[in-house]
Design an enzyme around this catalytic site. Structure first.
Site, mmCIF file in Angstrom:
data_model
loop_
_atom_site.group_PDB
_atom_site.id
_atom_site.type_symbol
_atom_site.label_atom_id
_atom_site.label_comp_id
_atom_site.label_asym_id
_atom_site.label_seq_id
_atom_site.Cartn_x
_atom_site.Cartn_y
_atom_site.Cartn_z
ATOM 1 N N LEU A 262 -34.337 -41.353 -24.229
ATOM 2 C CA LEU A 262 -34.282 -41.221 -22.858
ATOM 3 C C LEU A 262 -32.959 -40.709 -22.245
ATOM 4 C CD1 LEU A 262 -35.683 -41.108 -19.868
ATOM 5 C CD2 LEU A 262 -34.888 -43.735 -19.910
ATOM 6 N N TYR A 263 -31.966 -41.343 -23.011
ATOM 7 C CA TYR A 263 -30.385 -40.927 -22.812
ATOM 8 C C TYR A 263 -30.323 -39.177 -23.152
ATOM 9 C CZ TYR A 263 -25.507 -40.107 -23.753
ATOM 10 O OH TYR A 263 -24.282 -39.429 -23.679
ATOM 11 N N ALA A 264 -30.896 -38.880 -24.133
ATOM 12 C CA ALA A 264 -30.687 -37.383 -24.429
ATOM 13 C C ALA A 264 -31.564 -36.682 -23.440
ATOM 14 C CB ALA A 264 -31.528 -37.299 -25.877
ATOM 15 N N THR A 266 -32.069 -37.299 -19.930
ATOM 16 C CA THR A 266 -31.507 -37.209 -19.011
ATOM 17 C C THR A 266 -30.089 -36.099 -19.168
ATOM 18 O OG1 THR A 266 -29.713 -39.103 -19.618
ATOM 19 C CG2 THR A 266 -31.850 -39.776 -18.435
#
Length: 463
Positions: A262-264, A266
């Site tokens: 999810l970090y990637a 965003t």
């Protein structure tokens, strides 16, 4: 036959009494209606007043959190409040504005005035110092949330304060605060480094990534597009955007539509949002894809940092391998090299072309890799730390969990070299030596180690 009526009094006339009773009943109904209406108005006003008081109370005491609520009941606490005393640093508005202006005013001819978001963070604090040292004006913004130990962020803040860099305590999503800052200072540049970091933490607290990396970025761009002049913006993307890409080394023209976390996702969304604001509003935007940054004043959630801590405390560490038991490797990039890349991107950033929220001409849009170009296995990283710390690590080799981490990163930085001369010069052994020197000094490890190695005259041992 005749009927004779009695000679008594005639029946009383009740018409007047009936009318009077009807009138009194009407008056009572009217008065009752008026009383009810008055009571309703009073109740509404009291309710509205109580609601406003509660809103004010919760605004002051429970500001919006950049992290939001996390799974497992965990929250990232931040101090974000326009109305709180923190907004003015506990002083007057005039004194606070004076601090803002003084910090943001350049001391060299044609110097920049840079708003650095995330200035209390790892990369943000280093970049702020580098810009201030060469004479640029620097104003920091940070919410000092509790994703990792806020005391470390406060120590960085103290370091920046010694160099006359003021950090405004606030959140990216506070549009009132951001507009206030732009009213005070005509920033020439924004170095946007504030973000919710970490790949694995996204599984615990996904909304914090949306709130900071997407909503916060959009809020900043909204304020920037309306500013006069519009600033040029350099911002931190991530090597994580390459996700499941298997082409190596990673180049800017490789596909980035397969995020593994999810970090990637965003950060990839940030790149698309940047394209939109460049296209519609003429904002000059440069995204920098950082590759595993390390060094002094680093983040405690990074492997090299907590490996150092655990090795010194005699705790076991997990060394990951892939599902097919291949070694995991990272393109570890020393902080000084990253700072040079950030400054180079700022120096070559063209002016935004919008005015009054409208695009006047095509504007610059760029994205670059900033890495070291020399991947090193995690096993070798641990070996270097063992040598530097003089302690053998208690290693557990385990397979990498499916938590969004990727097995391998390798940066191609030829584009950054071509456009602003980016050339990393620090190998991992040299960089880790500098980190360990800082670590043992900051946490007071040297004196403790010396005490432990001296002859013990006491009858007890430390726990």
């Amino acid at each position: 036959m005749q009927y004779h009526m009695g000679g008594g009094a005639s029946p009383p006339d009740t018409s007047k009494t009936t009318k009077l009773e009807r009138y009194n009943s009407y008056i009572r109904r009217v008065n009752s209606t008026k009383l009810l209406q008055a009571s309703s108005k009073l109740l509404f006003r009291v309710t509205l007043l109580v609601a406003l008081v509660l809103i004010f109370f919760f605004t002051v005491n429970y500001p919006p959190l950049s992290g939001g609520a996390a799974g497992g009941g965990h929250r990232i606490h931040s101090t974000n409040n326009f109305l709180s005393s923190a907004f003015y640093g506990g002083g007057s508005a005039a004194a606070w504005e004076k601090q803002v202006r003084h910090s943001a005013t350049p001391r060299r001819a044609n110097g920049f005035s840079v708003l650095v978001t995330g200035a209390g963070g790892f990369v943000g604090s280093h970049c702020s110092l580098a810009l201030k040292k060469r004479g640029d004006g620097v104003l920091g913004l940070d919410n000092f949330n509790s994703y990792y130990d806020p005391a470390l962020k406060r120590s960085r803040q103290d370091l920046l304060t010694k160099h006359q860099i003021f950090i405004v305590e606030g959140d990216l999503n506070d549009a009132v605060l951001l507009n206030k800052l732009f009213d005070i200072v005509p920033f020439s540049h924004i170095l946007h480094l504030a973000a919710q970091a970490g790949v694995r933490y996204a599984m615990q607290n996904p909304l914090s990534y949306i709130n900071s990396n997407i909503a916060g970025f959009v809020n900043l761009l909204e304020v920037a597009k309306a500013a006069d002049p519009q600033p040029a913006i350099v911002w931190a993307s991530s090597s994580s955007v390459y996700g499941l890409n298997t082409e190596v080394p990673f180049s800017e023209n490789h596909r980035t539509d397969q995020p593994a976390s999810l970090y990637a996702a965003t950060k990839k969304a940030g790149e698309e949002i940047a394209h939109t604001y460049n296209h519609i509003y003429g904002l000059s935007l440069t995204g920098l894809r950082f590759f595993t940054v390390y060094g002094p004043w680093g983040r405690p959630d990074m492997a090299y940092f907590f490996f150092t801590k655990d090795i010194l405390h005699g705790k076991g560490i997990n060394v990951y391998v892939t599902q097919d038991e291949k070694e995991v490797a990272r393109d570890f990039t020393y902080i000084d090299d990253i700072v040079k890349g950030c400054v180079g991107a700022l120096d070559t950033a063209e002016k935004s072309t919008g005015k009054g929220g409208k695009k006047r001409a095509p504007a610059q849009l760029r994205v670059y890799n900033l890495g070291n170009t020399a991947p090193v296995t995690v096993g070798k990283l641990v070996g270097i730390l063992e040598t530097l710390l003089g302690t053998k690590a208690k290693k557990r080799v385990v397979k990498m969990p499916r938590n969004g981490d990727v097995p391998y990163t390798h940066a191609n930085v030829s584009l950054a070299y071509k456009d602003f001369g980016y050339k990393p010069t620090t190998d991992l052994a040299t960089g880790l030596r500098k980190f360990v020197k800082w670590y043992v000094s900051y946490y007071g490890i040297e004196s403790r180690v010396k005490r432990e190695n001296e002859p013990n005259t006491n009858d007890h041992t430390d726990d």
